[in-house]
Structure formats: structure tokens, C-alpha cells
Motif scaffolding. Structure first.
Motif, PDB file in Angstrom:
ATOM      1  N   ASP A  39       0.821  -1.261   0.179  1.00 15.65           N
ATOM      2  CA  ASP A  39       0.036  -0.041   0.229  1.00 15.65           C
ATOM      3  C   ASP A  39       0.799   1.418  -0.036  1.00 15.65           C
ATOM      4  OD1 ASP A  39      -2.378  -1.585   0.168  1.00 15.65           O
ATOM      5  OD2 ASP A  39      -2.452  -1.516   2.239  1.00 15.65           O
ATOM      6  N   LEU A  40       2.070   1.110   0.631  1.00 17.08           N
ATOM      7  CA  LEU A  40       2.683   2.435   0.888  1.00 17.08           C
ATOM      8  C   LEU A  40       3.614   2.737  -0.483  1.00 17.08           C
ATOM      9  CD1 LEU A  40       4.073   4.536   2.500  1.00 17.08           C
ATOM     10  CD2 LEU A  40       5.892   2.824   3.351  1.00 17.08           C
ATOM     11  N   TRP A  41       4.081   1.715  -1.044  1.00 13.10           N
ATOM     12  CA  TRP A  41       4.693   1.575  -2.374  1.00 13.10           C
ATOM     13  C   TRP A  41       3.778   2.307  -3.418  1.00 13.10           C
ATOM     14  CZ3 TRP A  41       7.039  -3.975  -2.502  1.00 13.10           C
ATOM     15  CH2 TRP A  41       7.991  -4.203  -1.599  1.00 13.10           C
ATOM     16  N   GLU A  42       2.395   1.930  -3.393  1.00  6.06           N
ATOM     17  CA  GLU A  42       1.549   2.384  -4.418  1.00  6.06           C
ATOM     18  C   GLU A  42       1.303   3.763  -4.173  1.00  6.06           C
ATOM     19  OE1 GLU A  42      -2.764   1.054  -6.284  1.00  6.06           O
ATOM     20  OE2 GLU A  42      -1.838  -0.010  -4.788  1.00  6.06           O
ATOM     21  N   ASP A 715      23.794  -1.722   6.021  1.00  3.62           N
ATOM     22  CA  ASP A 715      23.383  -0.912   4.823  1.00  3.62           C
ATOM     23  C   ASP A 715      23.610  -1.685   3.629  1.00  3.62           C
ATOM     24  OD1 ASP A 715      23.358   0.987   2.925  1.00  3.62           O
ATOM     25  OD2 ASP A 715      23.463   2.530   4.285  1.00  3.62           O
ATOM     26  N   ALA A 716      24.846  -2.121   3.439  1.00  3.63           N
ATOM     27  CA  ALA A 716      25.218  -2.649   2.172  1.00  3.63           C
ATOM     28  C   ALA A 716      24.356  -4.214   1.946  1.00  3.63           C
ATOM     29  CB  ALA A 716      26.595  -2.951   2.099  1.00  3.63           C
ATOM     30  N   LEU A 717      24.210  -4.751   2.878  1.00  5.32           N
ATOM     31  CA  LEU A 717      23.686  -6.181   2.908  1.00  5.32           C
ATOM     32  C   LEU A 717      22.294  -5.864   2.306  1.00  5.32           C
ATOM     33  CD1 LEU A 717      24.935  -8.101   6.033  1.00  5.32           C
ATOM     34  CD2 LEU A 717      25.379  -8.355   3.684  1.00  5.32           C
ATOM     35  N   LEU A 718      21.464  -4.759   3.254  1.00  5.92           N
ATOM     36  CA  LEU A 718      20.247  -4.686   2.874  1.00  5.92           C
ATOM     37  C   LEU A 718      19.814  -3.998   1.315  1.00  5.92           C
ATOM     38  CD1 LEU A 718      19.025  -2.846   5.892  1.00  5.92           C
ATOM     39  CD2 LEU A 718      18.260  -5.000   5.355  1.00  5.92           C
ATOM     40  N   ARG A 719      20.979  -3.435   0.956  1.00  8.29           N
ATOM     41  CA  ARG A 719      20.920  -2.876  -0.454  1.00  8.29           C
ATOM     42  C   ARG A 719      20.979  -3.775  -1.642  1.00  8.29           C
ATOM     43  NH1 ARG A 719      23.950   2.588  -1.389  1.00  8.29           N
ATOM     44  NH2 ARG A 719      24.902   2.184   0.790  1.00  8.29           N
ATOM     45  N   ARG A 734      13.861   1.720   6.276  1.00  9.44           N
ATOM     46  CA  ARG A 734      13.030   2.863   6.560  1.00  9.44           C
ATOM     47  C   ARG A 734      13.060   3.184   7.875  1.00  9.44           C
ATOM     48  NH1 ARG A 734       8.775   4.386   2.805  1.00  9.44           N
ATOM     49  NH2 ARG A 734       8.820   3.281   0.991  1.00  9.44           N
ATOM     50  N   ARG A 735      13.214   2.066   8.662  1.00  7.32           N
ATOM     51  CA  ARG A 735      13.449   2.217  10.298  1.00  7.32           C
ATOM     52  C   ARG A 735      14.772   2.693  10.755  1.00  7.32           C
ATOM     53  NH1 ARG A 735       9.391  -1.199   9.270  1.00  7.32           N
ATOM     54  NH2 ARG A 735       7.731  -1.656  10.516  1.00  7.32           N
ATOM     55  N   LEU A 736      15.752   2.177   9.996  1.00  3.75           N
ATOM     56  CA  LEU A 736      17.206   2.575  10.264  1.00  3.75           C
ATOM     57  C   LEU A 736      17.521   3.904   9.766  1.00  3.75           C
ATOM     58  CD1 LEU A 736      18.648  -1.097   9.878  1.00  3.75           C
ATOM     59  CD2 LEU A 736      18.716   0.125  12.169  1.00  3.75           C
ATOM     60  N   TYR A 737      17.272   4.105   8.545  1.00  3.05           N
ATOM     61  CA  TYR A 737      17.890   5.303   7.670  1.00  3.05           C
ATOM     62  C   TYR A 737      16.860   6.230   7.223  1.00  3.05           C
ATOM     63  CZ  TYR A 737      21.539   1.815   8.394  1.00  3.05           C
ATOM     64  OH  TYR A 737      22.588   0.787   8.752  1.00  3.05           O
ATOM     65  N   GLY A 738      15.448   6.002   7.522  1.00  2.00           N
ATOM     66  CA  GLY A 738      14.605   6.839   7.319  1.00  2.00           C
ATOM     67  C   GLY A 738      14.281   7.223   5.678  1.00  2.00           C
ATOM     68  N   ASP A 739      14.690   6.253   4.791  1.00  9.17           N
ATOM     69  CA  ASP A 739      14.245   6.413   3.400  1.00  9.17           C
ATOM     70  C   ASP A 739      13.745   4.907   3.099  1.00  9.17           C
ATOM     71  OD1 ASP A 739      13.474   7.401   1.004  1.00  9.17           O
ATOM     72  OD2 ASP A 739      15.595   8.261   0.824  1.00  9.17           O
ATOM     73  N   SER A 740      13.369   4.617   1.983  1.00  7.59           N
ATOM     74  CA  SER A 740      13.232   3.607   0.985  1.00  7.59           C
ATOM     75  C   SER A 740      14.496   3.187   0.679  1.00  7.59           C
ATOM     76  CB  SER A 740      12.060   3.794   0.029  1.00  7.59           C
ATOM     77  OG  SER A 740      11.966   2.265  -0.824  1.00  7.59           O
ATOM     78  N   VAL A 741      14.771   1.668   0.791  1.00 11.06           N
ATOM     79  CA  VAL A 741      15.995   1.135   0.000  1.00 11.06           C
ATOM     80  C   VAL A 741      15.842   1.242  -1.291  1.00 11.06           C
ATOM     81  CG1 VAL A 741      15.048  -1.137   0.101  1.00 11.06           C
ATOM     82  CG2 VAL A 741      17.496  -0.924   0.462  1.00 11.06           C
ATOM     83  N   HIS A 742      14.871   1.140  -1.967  1.00  8.28           N
ATOM     84  CA  HIS A 742      14.621   1.145  -3.270  1.00  8.28           C
ATOM     85  C   HIS A 742      14.696   2.574  -3.973  1.00  8.28           C
ATOM     86  CE1 HIS A 742      13.101  -2.835  -2.641  1.00  8.28           C
ATOM     87  NE2 HIS A 742      11.876  -2.597  -2.004  1.00  8.28           N
ATOM     88  N   LYS A 743      15.054   3.377  -3.294  1.00 10.23           N
ATOM     89  CA  LYS A 743      15.438   4.891  -3.804  1.00 10.23           C
ATOM     90  C   LYS A 743      16.982   4.729  -3.622  1.00 10.23           C
ATOM     91  CE  LYS A 743      11.496   7.470  -2.431  1.00 10.23           C
ATOM     92  NZ  LYS A 743      10.939   8.452  -1.499  1.00 10.23           N
TER      93      LYS A 743
END
Length: 835
Positions: A39-42, A715-719, A734-743
Motif C-alpha cells: 500500500d505504501l509503495w502504491e 546498509d550494504a547487505l540490505l541494498r 526505513r526504520r534504520l535510515y529513514g528512507d526507502s531502500v528502493h531509492k
């Protein structure tokens, strides 16, 4: 490396200098979070494709699935993998267009509707109203199934752009017809009556690629013939005695000495009592049957070749509906298989069967309805392809196949082609052939491209015949439709904006570059159809390869390694597993199941492993969320630099696998192994004391060095995991770094991290850890217990790790020569009892 740039893991996202976000509250990953993220992505429009955006465009020619039923787990995994590759390329800076729309034309829906409503399409199509009603039923059936497929891929987290204009839309059909008109004007399409493979059940011709083979039990009948000139008896073996009445010649191999005396003579056809010539021909196999071969019109394509080669007149005795015609004599009106039984009875009654042998042989069948096919004469429209074989081979060698081994399937298929492609079909739910025929002069008239034409339904676009001036009433609209592959084979052009978005098309197919910026993901089972026909059509239209990359997957199999078929009762529905485990474990299995290009077995155990990995990843991130990410003021210890050296290699290997090999199997396995067996099992355990530093064991700068390394690696692993596991990585990022990993951009290793010496030391330290834990287990000690009276001795080369090992293993550590009697743990570590 596939990419157009990148950033270091610590600089890809702007952050406040050393801000501590709240600790992750949720104790574990919950699959219900997937729905929240969808829902958030949409809402964020996260994956919207903007063709006007600057930067390179990559078009992924997503296979338009035929909505003939729900996907099984193999189909769902295939589309999940396509999404993984799309996500990777986005992280490398590409403007990725990965459309999803349905391939809605063709025979399957017609067959399904006929069965569902107990009707026959050809009967309904006798009137315009009936044909329109039948098309409405087909569309309604397709709409229902398509909605289920869209629901499933969205549930899987696929970031596709849903295009509702599928292959049966006026927009798509307009493009199909425009390409036909262009090829017609180039002289590449012609009409001819010639032998074609024909399905009696479907009532239409088939291309070579639409023929499958089924093993059946049957008989090889040894039939007695006579030689006209000598009266001697000869015996000819055949599996198709019903075609004796269509015999045009008898052949034997020139090297077969048994029959040299028959050259130039004639054989009397049994039961029908007419004579046919006897020839030498290398197509005859001396070891098959008696070595004498009946050439009929037509038992197979060898018969077609020999009849044409020898200039013989065909005698056709099979009707398009699969019954014998009047030329078959006493067999007239019988279906082919009944005619076979009837003629065998008659031959046996007259003593003309010398013997019959039970055999198993491959029977050609229609790939849609599985009916045995025949070869008959039909007037069809053909697209030239034989004259392009050498050029298509050259074009195919320019495309990058992943894996390379599947290139040969395309090349072998091109080399095996024996006839031009019959592109017209006597069916109904398909793109109409935009052509009118003048009844007076016979001229074939094609309109100007630019709109969707339905010649069987609408008035011709001319007032008079442009050739002879005959009035409009004399112009008859074509009633046939295109082969569905004629539509599907322009999917990459449709996705790239061909003929409707010139600017985008020039960026995807640059006129000054040899290869376009396109990627074709598909299974190896449709190399000879979808891939081949696309390569042919794009070359004929543009004169260049259709793709830069061709990514070929294997077949999805059940847990026993069998192909999934309704007849076997082994079709595995993905939805119950998605309900039970969620999409992430399913995607984990889809990536981990097999190397790219190999068949992949379904395994619920791998789904369980994926679920456990999600728990491990969440626990790691939750632990790290307890500490801020320092922007400076840190000092790295040697263990930190050793882990970063290992991370540098991991980033390069995963990037190489994703980008150069288009593979997701190696990335998920390497990332799983590093995360679980190196990062969690060793490094985190080694730095826990320093990260908390509750008693001031380390300097503040060293403590911050642990924080920096923990965050940098996570950070690198999540990306790197984000293309495969988009839900949990985004939730954590988002919880750790405040933004979407997909950006974020795909990570790049900092040059100062690289060190083979440090990597070697890391593995030596891990070997010591494993040895100490094993030693404690033998003593019945918990891993966290201190073994009183023992000391660990390290080789001087590992002196910088002594303090970290001391806190991890709760025992004193010395550097240097161990005392006599010390127990060897590894080449670099001993343990000894001390006073």
C-alpha cells in the motif's frame, strides 16, 4: 558490470550527522507487513516509469502470459525473478520499464470457451453476429483470469507497470497490423497454396514451432506390393497404411544392393491397383523395415520434400476436418485412425499383411489441443524466413545469452527450418489480417497503417479498387487472423514505443548503436517460438538484433523433479504458500532454487529456510538499531577492517552475478552465507562487548568504530538483498535510515577496504572461533562460559585480534609460543591449561 554509476554504501543517502533513530520496536518480521508496504509503495508511486526522465532507459520485455489459468509455483517464481533483475538495474541507475500485460490472442481461449459453453466457434462464426458474440465470450473469459494473475504478481511484490492494453487491444493490434503492412510493402509476405501442418481439431494451419511430439504405441505394418514389370512380391513397412491410397513413389537407398534391380521399375499399389515409380533416394534407411519406403502425400515432411524434388503430382486423400475424402475409395468419410483400422482389416483379409511389429513412436500433435496433425494443402499467407537464415544466425550471435549454453537452441532451430512461416490462421480471437481482395481483378489491397482494421466486419477504406476501378462492393475483406506469435513477436517493439513514441524508441533502439537497450527474460521452452519469431520480425523491420541481453530460465518442477501438469495432478498452487509464509520466503526460494538456465524444483524446506533468514536479518538489524551511525570520530580495529575487506569482495561478486550474469542464485546464496555465517556468527559476536562498551573496555573511538562497521555492513547487505527481498529490506531501511531502500543505489566497495591479507586473517579468526566453540562443547561448557585454568595462545600474526577474542571466549589470550603440551586448535591457535 551492468550499471551507469553508483555510490559508496555510506554516501548513497543523505543523513543527519550521527543521529540515532529509535530502536526497532518490533521483535520479529511479520508477513502482514508486506501488505502495508504494498500500500505504501502504491501511495508513493515508487516504481512509476517516466520515459522523459534523463538517463539510460532499459526495456525488459516481460513475457506477456497467456491467461489460460492460474500460475503454478514455477510460473510465479519466473516472474518474481524478472522483478529481481528489474530492481537491480534500477539500483544501478537505469530508468527501467518492465511492463506487464497479457498475451490474449490465440487458440486456447477459443477452446476453453467452446468447452465451457458447448459451442463450436466455426459454427457461430458463420454470421457476423455470431462471430461477435463468440469474441465477447472469449474476452470475458480472459478478463476474469487476467485479474487473478495481476493479483498474484502484485502480492509477490513485483514492480511491474500494468498495461491494460494487452495483445487483443486496438492499440496493440494496430501495431501488429502496421508491421504486417510494412512487411507486405517490402515483399516479404506472399499468398500460396502449399503443404502445411494442419490441426483438424482447431481447423487451422500451424507453424513448425507449434508442433509437439507424443510417444504412442502402434504397429509397423509390413505390406505386400508387386512389381509391375517382374510380378515379384516386395514388402514395404509403414506405420500409416491409411495413406497407401496416396502413394506416389517407392524408394530405396542407392547403397542398398538388395534392390538395385528395381531401379526404373514400377510398383503396383495394393488395394488401389495403380502403379508408382521406384527410385533410388538417400532418404531411405536400409535398416528401417525392409529398406523400401512408400512415399505418400503426405505422411511426413520427408514425403513433401521428395515429392517436390522428384516433381511428382500429390494425391491428397485427407480432408481438413481429419476425415478421408472420396479419393481414399472405400475409406471415404472415416476419421484417419478409424481408416487405419479399416484398411488393416482389408489388407489382412486379402493376405497382404506379411507381419506387424508393435512399436513406440513419436506422433506430431498440436501444441494447444494435443490432436495428431496432418499435412494438407491450404492457401495461406506466408512470411519469408528461409532466405534470412544466415543473417538471423549472425544477428543471434551479437546478443548476449545468459547462460551462454542456451544460445545453441536458437541456432539449431534456425538451421532446422524447412519452410516459410504460415502466418494466417482460420480462427477468430486474434488480430485480423488487414487485407481486402478484389473479386474482379484479384488484386490484394492493404490499407495505410495507423488504425485497427477488421476487414470481415467493416467497409473497405477505398471507394473503388485502386487497380481495376471495381466498385467497393467487389472488395472482399479477409476473414482470417494472424498466428498468435505474429502478435507476440513484436512485444519488445510495443514496449519500446515503436510507431507511437518516437523519442523513447530512439533511446531504446539508438540508430547509431548496434544493440538496443532491451532485455528478454524467458524460459528455454519457447526459444524456438517467442524468441525466434521476435528475432526474425525485429530484424526484418529494423535490420538489427532485438535484444542486448537474453535471460533464459529453466522449467519449474514439483518437489520430485517432475514437470507440473494437470494430468499428473502435481500442479502446485503458490497462493497457499504465500498465505502461510508470505511473499519473501517464496521469493527467497525463487532465487535460491537453481542456477540461471537450469530447471528448478519446488521445495517447502527452502521456504522455511527463507523464513528463518528473515528472522535472522531482523534480529541483526534490531541489534544494530541500538547504536547510532557515526559520521566521524571513529577508529577501526583490525577486525573491522578485515570484515570490510570481506564485504568488498562480496559486493563485487554479487554485483557481477546480478549485472553480468543476470543471475539471482549466486547473490542470494552468497548474501545468506555472509550474513548468517560471517556477519552474525562471528563479527557481531566479536564486537558486542565493544559496541556496548559498558565498562569502558575500549576507547570511545573504538566503540564508534564498531558502530560504523555494523551500520556500513548492514546498509550494504540490505541494498544487495533488496532486489530479491524487497519487503523486509525496505521495512528495515526505513526504520534504520529513514528512507526507502528502493531509492538507493547499489553499493560500491571503497578502495581502501580491499585487502587479501585482511580477508585471510578474518577467515583464520573464524576458524579459531569454531575450534574454541567445538572444544568448549566437548568439555560440556556453554559458549559463554569461561573455562577456568585455560589460556588461548595466538600466532603473533593475529596479535591485533587478541583482545576481541578474549572478550568473545571469556578466557585469557596470549600472543606467542604456546607452552609444551598445549592442544592445537588451528595452525594459528593453541589452548593450554595454566596455573
Amino acid at each position: 558490470m551492468a550499471g551507469v554509476g553508483g555510490g559508496s554504501p555510506s554516501s548513497a543517502t543523505s543523513r543527519a550527522p550521527e543521529s540515532l533513530r529509535p530502536r526497532i520496536e518490533e521483535k520479529r518480521w511479520n508477513k502482514d507487513m508486506e501488505k502495508e508496504l504494498l500500500d505504501l509503495w502504491e501511495k508513493e508511486n515508487l516504481y512509476r516509469f517516466d520515459p522523459s526522465r534523463e538517463g539510460p532507459i532499459l526495456v525488459i520485455d516481460t513475457p506477456p502470459p497467456y491467461p489460460s489459468g492460474k500460475w503454478h509455483v514455477g510460473g510465479a517464481a519466473h516472474y518474481a525473478q524478472i522483478d529481481m533483475i528489474a530492481r537491480y538495474f534500477r539500483m544501478k541507475g537505469w530508468n527501467v520499464f518492465v511492463p506487464w500485460y497479457a498475451d490474449r490472442n490465440g487458440l486456447p481461449v477459443e477452446v476453453a470457451v467452446e468447452k465451457k459453453y458447448n459451442i463450436l466457434a466455426k459454427e457461430m462464426a458463420r454470421t457476423r453476429e455470431g462471430r461477435l458474440r463468440f469474441l465477447e465470450l472469449c474476452k470475458a473469459e480472459l478478463d476474469k483470469i487476467e485479474a487473478e494473475l495481476v493479483k498474484l504478481w502484485r502480492r509477490l511484490g513485483c514492480s511491474f507497470t500494468y498495461i491494460r492494453d494487452g495483445t487483443d487491444s486496438p492499440r496493440y493490434r494496430t501495431l501488429t497490423q502496421a508491421t504486417f503492412i510494412e512487411l507486405w510493402k517490402k515483399g516479404l509476405v506472399y499468398e500460396a497454396e502449399k503443404p502445411v501442418t494442419w490441426c483438424p481439431r482447431c481447423g487451422t494451419s500451424l507453424s513448425e514451432a507449434e508442433i509437439e511430439y507424443r510417444e504412442e504405441e502402434g504397429y509397423l505394418y509390413y505390406v505386400k506390393w508387386r512389381v509391375r514389370e517382374t510380378g515379384e512380391e516386395i514388402v514395404i513397412a509403414t506405420t500409416r497404411p491409411e495413406l497407401i491410397g496416396a502413394a506416389r513413389a517407392v524408394i530405396y537407398n542407392p547403397k542398398d544392393e538388395r534392390y538395385k534391380h528395381l531401379k526404373g521399375k514400377h510398383a503396383i499399389v495394393p488395394l488401389y491397383n495403380y502403379e508408382v515409380p521406384i527410385y533410388e533416394h538417400p532418404a531411405a534407411k536400409p535398416e528401417y523395415g525392409t529398406g523400401l519406403v512408400m512415399i505418400s502425400s503426405y505422411g511426413d515432411w520427408t514425403d513433401v520434400m521428395i515429392i517436390n524434388e522428384l516433381g511428382l503430382e500429390p494425391k491428397l486423400i485427407i480432408n481438413p476436418d481429419g476425415t478421408m475424402n472420396e479419393k481414399a475409395g472405400f475409406l471415404a468419410g472415416l476419421p484417419v485412425r478409424e481408416a487405419r483400422k479399416r484398411i488393416v482389416e482389408e489388407l489382412e483379409r486379402r493376405g497382404l499383411i506379411a507381419k506387424k511389429e508393435p512399436i513406440k513412436h513419436n506422433v506430431p500433435i498440436c501444441w494447444r489441443c494435443k490432436t495428431p496433425v496432418e499435412i494438407i494443402h491450404v492457401k495461406e499467407y506466408f512470411l519469408k524466413q528461409l532466405e534470412f537464415k544466415d543473417r538471423l544466425l549472425a544477428v543471434s550471435r551479437k546478443m548476449r545469452f545468459k547462460p551462454e549454453k542456451h544460445r545453441k537452441k536458437l541456432e539449431d532451430w534456425i538451421q532446422s527450418l524447412r519452410m516459410d512461416w504460415p502466418i494466417s490462421r482460420t480462427r477468430y480471437y486474434g488480430t485480423e489480417i488487414p487485407l481486402w481482395t478484389c473479386r474482379r481483378c484479384g488484386a490484394k489491397l492493404v490499407p495505410e497503417p495507423g488504425r485497427y482494421y477488421r476487414p470481415w466486419l467493416e467497409e473497405p477504406p477505398w471507394d473503388r479498387c485502386p487497380v481495376c476501378g471495381a466498385p467497393r462492393e467487389e472488395l472482399k475483406g479477409e476473414e482470417r487472423v494472424f498466428d498468435t506469435w505474429f502478435d507476440s513477436s513484436i512485444s519488445v517493439l510495443y514496449a519500446s514505443g515503436y510507431m507511437y513514441n518516437d523519442e523513447m524508441f530512439r533511446r531504446v533502439f539508438p540508430p547509431d548503436e548496434e544493440l538496443p537497450y532491451t532485455l528478454r527474460p524467458q524460459g528455454y521452452d519457447i526459444i524456438r517460438t517467442w524468441l525466434y519469431f521476435t528475432v526474425l520480425r525485429v530484424y526484418q523491420l529494423l535490420g538489427k538484433p532485438a535484444f542486448r541481453w537474453v535471460r533464459v530460465t529453466g522449467m519449474g518442477l514439483d518437489e520430485k523433479g517432475r514437470a507440473m501438469h494437470k494430468s499428473l495432478g502435481n500442479v502446485i498452487d503458490p497462493e497457499p504458500y504465500l498465505d502461510l509464509y508470505g511473499a519473501e520466503p517464496f521469493r527467497f526460494w525463487a532465487a535460491a532454487a537453481a542456477k540461471l538456465g537450469d530447471d528448478y524444483k519446488f521445495s517447502e524446506q527452502v521456504l522455511r529456510t527463507g523464513k528463518l533468514f528473515l528472522t535472522k536479518l531482523w534480529n541483526i538489524a534490531r541489534f544494530i538499531s541500538s547504536f547510532p551511525r557515526p559520521a566521524g570520530g571513529y577508529r577501526l580495529r583490525r577486525i573491522d577492517r578485515a570484515l570490510l575487506a570481506e564485504l568488498a569482495v562480496l559486493i563485487e561478486e554479487v554485483d557481477q552475478a546480478y549485472g553480468e550474469e543476470l543471475d539471482v542464485h549466486d547473490p542470494i546464496n552468497k548474501l545468506y552465507s555472509f550474513t548468517w555465517h560471517i556477519f552474525a556468527a562471528h563479527y557481531i559476536e566479536l564486537v558486542k562487548t565493544r559496541a556496548y562498551n559498558r565498562e569502558g573496555e575500549y576507547t570511545p573511538e573504538e566503540q564508534r568504530g564498531a558502530w560504523y562497521t555494523l551500520h556500513t555492513v548492514l546498509d550494504a547487505l540490505l541494498r544487495m538483498l533488496a532486489p530479491i527481498l524487497p519487503f523486509i529490506t525496505d521495512a528495515l531501511y526505513r526504520r534504520l535510515y529513514g528512507d526507502s531502500v528502493h531509492k538507493q543505489r547499489f553499493p560500491e566497495a571503497s578502495p581502501e577496504w580491499r585487502s587479501e591479507e585482511l580477508r585471510k586473517e578474518l577467515h583464520e579468526v573464524m576458524e579459531i572461533n569454531a575450534a574454541v566453540w567445538s572444544w568448549k562443547k566437548k568439555l560440556g561448557l556453554k559458549l559463554s562460559e569461561s573455562p577456568p585454568g585455560y589460556k588461548l595462545y595466538l600466532d603473533p600474526s593475529l596479535a591485533d585480534y587478541a583482545v576481541d577474542l578474549q572478550y568473545l571466549h571469556h578466557m585469557p589470550v596470549a600472543v606467542g609460543e604456546p607452552p609444551a603440551g598445549a592442544e592445537k586448535l588451528t595452525d594459528k591457535a593453541y589452548i593450554a591449561r595454566v596455573e
